[in-house]
Design a protein around this motif. Sequence first.
Motif, PDB file in Angstrom:
ATOM      1  N   LEU A   1     -44.186 -31.995  -6.217  1.00 20.97           N
ATOM      2  CA  LEU A   1     -43.739 -30.978  -7.164  1.00 20.97           C
ATOM      3  C   LEU A   1     -43.583 -29.662  -6.435  1.00 20.97           C
ATOM      4  O   LEU A   1     -44.457 -29.279  -5.642  1.00 20.97           O
ATOM      5  CB  LEU A   1     -44.778 -30.840  -8.289  1.00 20.97           C
ATOM      6  CG  LEU A   1     -44.536 -29.811  -9.392  1.00 20.97           C
ATOM      7  CD1 LEU A   1     -43.246 -30.091 -10.146  1.00 20.97           C
ATOM      8  CD2 LEU A   1     -45.725 -29.789 -10.357  1.00 20.97           C
ATOM      9  N   MET A   2     -42.468 -28.966  -6.700  1.00 22.65           N
ATOM     10  CA  MET A   2     -42.241 -27.683  -6.052  1.00 22.65           C
ATOM     11  C   MET A   2     -41.666 -26.701  -7.043  1.00 22.65           C
ATOM     12  O   MET A   2     -40.700 -27.000  -7.745  1.00 22.65           O
ATOM     13  CB  MET A   2     -41.287 -27.828  -4.867  1.00 22.65           C
ATOM     14  CG  MET A   2     -41.042 -26.510  -4.157  1.00 22.65           C
ATOM     15  SD  MET A   2     -40.596 -26.750  -2.443  1.00 22.65           S
ATOM     16  CE  MET A   2     -41.190 -25.213  -1.740  1.00 22.65           C
TER      17      MET A   2
ATOM     18  N   LYS B   1     -31.244 -31.865  -2.809  1.00 19.25           N
ATOM     19  CA  LYS B   1     -31.885 -32.646  -1.745  1.00 19.25           C
ATOM     20  C   LYS B   1     -33.311 -33.046  -2.132  1.00 19.25           C
ATOM     21  O   LYS B   1     -33.736 -34.190  -1.905  1.00 19.25           O
ATOM     22  CB  LYS B   1     -31.915 -31.831  -0.443  1.00 19.25           C
ATOM     23  CG  LYS B   1     -30.572 -31.716   0.257  1.00 19.25           C
ATOM     24  CD  LYS B   1     -30.729 -30.942   1.564  1.00 19.25           C
ATOM     25  CE  LYS B   1     -29.425 -30.880   2.327  1.00 19.25           C
ATOM     26  NZ  LYS B   1     -29.557 -30.115   3.602  1.00 19.25           N
ATOM     27  N   ALA B   2     -34.045 -32.107  -2.704  1.00 19.64           N
ATOM     28  CA  ALA B   2     -35.435 -32.391  -3.065  1.00 19.64           C
ATOM     29  C   ALA B   2     -35.520 -33.481  -4.122  1.00 19.64           C
ATOM     30  O   ALA B   2     -36.320 -34.409  -4.012  1.00 19.64           O
ATOM     31  CB  ALA B   2     -36.114 -31.113  -3.555  1.00 19.64           C
ATOM     32  N   VAL B   3     -34.688 -33.362  -5.158  1.00 19.86           N
ATOM     33  CA  VAL B   3     -34.702 -34.356  -6.229  1.00 19.86           C
ATOM     34  C   VAL B   3     -34.295 -35.724  -5.689  1.00 19.86           C
ATOM     35  O   VAL B   3     -34.895 -36.750  -6.034  1.00 19.86           O
ATOM     36  CB  VAL B   3     -33.787 -33.903  -7.388  1.00 19.86           C
ATOM     37  CG1 VAL B   3     -33.611 -35.024  -8.407  1.00 19.86           C
ATOM     38  CG2 VAL B   3     -34.356 -32.662  -8.058  1.00 19.86           C
ATOM     39  N   ALA B   4     -33.310 -35.758  -4.804  1.00 22.49           N
ATOM     40  CA  ALA B   4     -32.895 -37.032  -4.214  1.00 22.49           C
ATOM     41  C   ALA B   4     -34.014 -37.657  -3.389  1.00 22.49           C
ATOM     42  O   ALA B   4     -34.089 -38.892  -3.267  1.00 22.49           O
ATOM     43  CB  ALA B   4     -31.658 -36.823  -3.346  1.00 22.49           C
TER      44      ALA B   4
ATOM     45  N   ALA C   1     -29.246 -24.834 -12.171  1.00 24.14           N
ATOM     46  CA  ALA C   1     -30.411 -25.478 -11.562  1.00 24.14           C
ATOM     47  C   ALA C   1     -30.765 -26.768 -12.290  1.00 24.14           C
ATOM     48  O   ALA C   1     -31.135 -27.771 -11.667  1.00 24.14           O
ATOM     49  CB  ALA C   1     -31.597 -24.510 -11.569  1.00 24.14           C
ATOM     50  N   VAL C   2     -30.653 -26.754 -13.611  1.00 28.53           N
ATOM     51  CA  VAL C   2     -30.902 -27.974 -14.381  1.00 28.53           C
ATOM     52  C   VAL C   2     -29.859 -29.033 -14.045  1.00 28.53           C
ATOM     53  O   VAL C   2     -30.186 -30.212 -13.857  1.00 28.53           O
ATOM     54  CB  VAL C   2     -30.916 -27.661 -15.897  1.00 28.53           C
ATOM     55  CG1 VAL C   2     -30.888 -28.939 -16.712  1.00 28.53           C
ATOM     56  CG2 VAL C   2     -32.151 -26.835 -16.255  1.00 28.53           C
ATOM     57  N   ALA C   3     -28.607 -28.625 -13.936  1.00 29.67           N
ATOM     58  CA  ALA C   3     -27.553 -29.573 -13.573  1.00 29.67           C
ATOM     59  C   ALA C   3     -27.795 -30.156 -12.187  1.00 29.67           C
ATOM     60  O   ALA C   3     -27.456 -31.322 -11.917  1.00 29.67           O
ATOM     61  CB  ALA C   3     -26.193 -28.875 -13.628  1.00 29.67           C
ATOM     62  N   ALA C   4     -28.416 -29.370 -11.286  1.00 29.41           N
ATOM     63  CA  ALA C   4     -28.725 -29.859  -9.942  1.00 29.41           C
ATOM     64  C   ALA C   4     -29.925 -30.789  -9.927  1.00 29.41           C
ATOM     65  O   ALA C   4     -30.145 -31.501  -8.938  1.00 29.41           O
ATOM     66  CB  ALA C   4     -28.966 -28.681  -9.001  1.00 29.41           C
TER      67      ALA C   4
ATOM     68  N   GLY D   1     -36.409 -30.052 -13.431  1.00 28.76           N
ATOM     69  CA  GLY D   1     -36.904 -30.714 -14.632  1.00 28.76           C
ATOM     70  C   GLY D   1     -38.048 -30.033 -15.344  1.00 28.76           C
ATOM     71  O   GLY D   1     -38.516 -30.537 -16.372  1.00 28.76           O
ATOM     72  N   LEU D   2     -38.528 -28.884 -14.838  1.00 32.33           N
ATOM     73  CA  LEU D   2     -39.717 -28.263 -15.418  1.00 32.33           C
ATOM     74  C   LEU D   2     -39.627 -26.751 -15.298  1.00 32.33           C
ATOM     75  O   LEU D   2     -39.075 -26.233 -14.335  1.00 32.33           O
ATOM     76  CB  LEU D   2     -40.976 -28.742 -14.674  1.00 32.33           C
ATOM     77  CG  LEU D   2     -42.327 -28.167 -15.126  1.00 32.33           C
ATOM     78  CD1 LEU D   2     -42.737 -28.726 -16.476  1.00 32.33           C
ATOM     79  CD2 LEU D   2     -43.414 -28.440 -14.087  1.00 32.33           C
ATOM     80  N   SER D   3     -40.182 -26.059 -16.289  1.00 33.14           N
ATOM     81  CA  SER D   3     -40.462 -24.624 -16.174  1.00 33.14           C
ATOM     82  C   SER D   3     -41.947 -24.474 -15.881  1.00 33.14           C
ATOM     83  O   SER D   3     -42.781 -24.949 -16.655  1.00 33.14           O
ATOM     84  CB  SER D   3     -40.131 -23.891 -17.477  1.00 33.14           C
ATOM     85  OG  SER D   3     -38.752 -23.947 -17.766  1.00 33.14           O
ATOM     86  N   THR D   4     -42.268 -23.827 -14.771  1.00 31.51           N
ATOM     87  CA  THR D   4     -43.669 -23.619 -14.410  1.00 31.51           C
ATOM     88  C   THR D   4     -44.266 -22.473 -15.213  1.00 31.51           C
ATOM     89  O   THR D   4     -43.683 -21.393 -15.280  1.00 31.51           O
ATOM     90  CB  THR D   4     -43.796 -23.332 -12.906  1.00 31.51           C
ATOM     91  OG1 THR D   4     -43.530 -24.528 -12.184  1.00 31.51           O
ATOM     92  CG2 THR D   4     -45.202 -22.849 -12.543  1.00 31.51           C
ATOM     93  N   HIS D   5     -45.422 -22.717 -15.826  1.00 33.63           N
ATOM     94  CA  HIS D   5     -46.148 -21.781 -16.695  1.00 33.63           C
ATOM     95  C   HIS D   5     -45.192 -20.838 -17.421  1.00 33.63           C
ATOM     96  O   HIS D   5     -45.223 -19.624 -17.255  1.00 33.63           O
ATOM     97  CB  HIS D   5     -47.264 -21.039 -15.968  1.00 33.63           C
ATOM     98  CG  HIS D   5     -46.913 -20.342 -14.690  1.00 33.63           C
ATOM     99  ND1 HIS D   5     -45.835 -19.485 -14.562  1.00 33.63           N
ATOM    100  CD2 HIS D   5     -47.526 -20.345 -13.486  1.00 33.63           C
ATOM    101  CE1 HIS D   5     -45.799 -18.998 -13.343  1.00 33.63           C
ATOM    102  NE2 HIS D   5     -46.825 -19.512 -12.666  1.00 33.63           N
ATOM    103  N   LEU D   6     -44.350 -21.428 -18.280  1.00 32.54           N
ATOM    104  CA  LEU D   6     -43.354 -20.662 -19.019  1.00 32.54           C
ATOM    105  C   LEU D   6     -44.026 -19.539 -19.810  1.00 32.54           C
ATOM    106  O   LEU D   6     -45.032 -19.745 -20.478  1.00 32.54           O
ATOM    107  CB  LEU D   6     -42.594 -21.589 -19.973  1.00 32.54           C
ATOM    108  CG  LEU D   6     -41.409 -20.960 -20.714  1.00 32.54           C
ATOM    109  CD1 LEU D   6     -40.373 -20.411 -19.740  1.00 32.54           C
ATOM    110  CD2 LEU D   6     -40.769 -21.984 -21.657  1.00 32.54           C
ATOM    111  N   GLY D   7     -43.442 -18.339 -19.717  1.00 35.17           N
ATOM    112  CA  GLY D   7     -44.008 -17.169 -20.370  1.00 35.17           C
ATOM    113  C   GLY D   7     -44.863 -16.328 -19.446  1.00 35.17           C
ATOM    114  O   GLY D   7     -45.246 -15.210 -19.803  1.00 35.17           O
ATOM    115  N   ASN D   8     -45.154 -16.853 -18.256  1.00 36.34           N
ATOM    116  CA  ASN D   8     -45.931 -16.109 -17.255  1.00 36.34           C
ATOM    117  C   ASN D   8     -45.152 -16.091 -15.944  1.00 36.34           C
ATOM    118  O   ASN D   8     -44.166 -16.800 -15.790  1.00 36.34           O
ATOM    119  CB  ASN D   8     -47.309 -16.731 -17.073  1.00 36.34           C
ATOM    120  CG  ASN D   8     -48.151 -16.627 -18.325  1.00 36.34           C
ATOM    121  OD1 ASN D   8     -48.440 -17.614 -18.986  1.00 36.34           O
ATOM    122  ND2 ASN D   8     -48.528 -15.409 -18.679  1.00 36.34           N
TER     123      ASN D   8
END
Length: 401
Positions: free
Chosen positions: A163-164, A179-182, A202-205, A208-215
Motif C-alpha cells: 500500500l502506498m 505501474k504500481a497497480v500493475a 488518478a482513479v482512472a489510473a 483505490g483508496l483515500s488515506t485518512h479522508l478529512g485529515n
Amino acid sequence: MEITKRHFETGRWTRLTIRGGTIESVDPAEGPEAVSGSDEWVAPAFWDIQTNGRWGVSFSDPSLTVDQVVEVVLAQAEWGAARICPTLITASPEDFRHGVKTIADACESDPRVASCVVGIHLEGPFISEVDGYRGAHPRSEVRDPDWDLFQEFQDASGGRVVLMTLAPERAGSMEFIRKAVASGVVIALGHTAADGPTLRAAVAAGAGLSTHLGNGIASPLTRHPNPIWEQAALDALDASLIADGHHLDPATLRVLVRAKTPERVILVSDASPLAALPPGRYGEWAVDPSGKIVVAGTPYLAGSNQGIEVGVNQLLEVAGLTLAEAIATATTQPARLLRRPLPTLTAGQPANLIVFGHDAHEPKSAFKLLQTCVDGRWVDTNQPSVPGALAKRSDQISSKT
C-alpha cells in the motif's frame, strides 16, 4: 479449546472449536435468548492498515531494530489487531530502505511477525509539500514519484510493500500509479491538494483508496470544491477514517460515512509512535492530556493514541452503523482492499478472533474489547505499561524534552 459466545452478525450463541491456529468447527450453541449487557460476543480480529509505531518506537526511525519491530507488531493484539500494515511516513531514502528492510528481517526471523504483517504501507514521500496538506511530514524529504526509487524500497522489503499513499498532483504520478497497480500495490490518495480532474484521473489510473479522508488537509479550506468533497464523491475510492474522537468531529464522520457508505469505509488507528505513552512532551511531539498526539506547542495532530476499538464505538454511536457493519470496516473491508481472503468465523479459517462486550443500551461504551486470539494465541486487551525491552528508549525520549 472451545468458546461459546454470541455471533457478531446474527446475535445467536455460537460454539467455536479452535485447534492450533485454526478454527476447526463453528456450531450453534444453547444460551439465553434475551440479550444481556453481560453477554460476550465474538468476531474476526481487526486489520489495521495504518499504524506507525508504539511506545516511542517509529517504523520510520533510522535506528529501528528487529527486536523493536517484533515487540510493537505483536503488541497490536492488545488493541484487537491480528493483521497490520506497519506504516512509514516521509523520510530520507536511506531511512525508508532501513525501515522496510528491518521489518522484512523481523518477518524472516519470527513467524508470528510474518503472519501478522500483511504488508507494509508507505505514506510518502510522494506527497504534497504544501503546509497543511503535508501534515507532520518533513518538507525536506517530499519529492515527485520515482519508480526506480520505489523499486529500491520494494526490493529492500522483500516485496512486502502492499500500500502506498501519494499526492496525484505531483509530476509523474499517473504513470507511477499505473505501474504500481500493475505490480500489485494498492495506491491511496492522501496528503494531497489535487483538484477534481486530477483526482478523477488518478482513479482512472487505478487508485483505490483515500488515506485518512478529512485529515492531512489545509485549514482554512475552500468551501467547494475541495479535496475532501471531491474524494468523498468518487465511488471508486474506499476511504480510511481515523475515528478516534480527535481527527474527525462527529458531524464530519457521519457525513463521510454516509457519502462513502459503510461498505467503502475502512477504520484505521493511525497509531503514532507515541501511542500507549502517558501525557507529556516527547521531543518534537506531545501527548495531550485528552489523549490526542500533536506537534509540540501546536494544535496540529500527529497521529493517534487510540486503537480500532474507539473507532468502532464512534461508528456505532455517531454514524449509526450496526454492529456487523462497524466491525466489517476493520475486518472485511481492509482485507478486500488488499485483495486478501476475507476474515470470517468459519471452519478452516485462521483463529484470529476478538471477544468483546456489547451493550446497545450504553452507546458511549457499546463495544468493549476483552480478548484477542491471533493464530490461536490468546491475549488480554488493555493498554499495558511499556515493556522492559522498550522502557529505556521511552525514558530517553522523555529526557529530551
